[in-house]
Motif scaffolding. Structure first.
Motif, mmCIF file in Angstrom:
data_model
loop_
_atom_site.group_PDB
_atom_site.id
_atom_site.type_symbol
_atom_site.label_atom_id
_atom_site.label_comp_id
_atom_site.label_asym_id
_atom_site.label_seq_id
_atom_site.Cartn_x
_atom_site.Cartn_y
_atom_site.Cartn_z
ATOM 1 N N ARG A 103 0.906 -1.366 0.019
ATOM 2 C CA ARG A 103 0.185 0.087 -0.066
ATOM 3 C C ARG A 103 0.897 1.129 0.268
ATOM 4 N N MET A 119 1.957 0.291 -4.594
ATOM 5 C CA MET A 119 0.732 -0.195 -5.463
ATOM 6 C C MET A 119 1.198 -0.853 -6.913
ATOM 7 N N ASP A 127 0.353 -3.520 5.580
ATOM 8 C CA ASP A 127 0.729 -2.844 4.291
ATOM 9 C C ASP A 127 0.691 -3.720 3.203
#
Length: 137
Positions: A56, A96, A122
């Motif tokens: 993330r 991402m 994450d």
């Protein structure tokens, strides 16, 4: 949202010497983040892969210290493969981006520099969830 075009190969300083070469990395100078964690992959069987997840917020920088392997990159819209086989070149992977390391030569070593400490929350380990999140960014 990151795009695979932001995944850059970065050449590190290389000091050549008859006794052997030396390369070094300074966080925030040679790579675009401060280093908070370092880990490495080794003894990966040729038919196996590593990674297969996205982060993330975490940035990673992968270096093939020995041998070679491929990094498969996916931003939810496009895909790209990067071959790593030089210890003075590394791949920056921003958040991402779905990344998988595959096709390891025997004896390969992959060094990973990370922008943060290990945080399980994450990680995005489900590809369908990654695609949903990537589509909303």
């Amino acid at each position: 949202m990151s795009r695979i075009e932001q995944c850059k190969l970065i050449e590190l300083p290389k000091i050549s010497d008859p006794r052997g070469n030396l390369s070094f990395i300074e966080g925030g100078r040679h790579i675009p983040f401060e280093i908070k964690r370092v880990f490495y992959l080794y003894d990966v069987p040729t038919e196996e892969g590593r990674g297969a997840h996205a982060h993330r917020k975490l940035h990673q920088f992968l270096i093939c210290l020995s041998g070679s392997f491929d990094v498969l990159l996916d931003d939810g819209e496009g895909k790209r493969s990067v071959h790593l086989n030089r210890p003075w070149k590394g791949l920056h992977i921003p958040p991402m981006i779905w990344a998988s390391e595959v096709n390891f030569d025997p004896g390969s070593v992959c060094l990973v520099l990370a922008s943060d400490f290990y945080k399980e929350n994450d990680y995005i380990r489900d590809y369908e969830e990654f695609l949903r999140l990537a589509a909303t960014k």
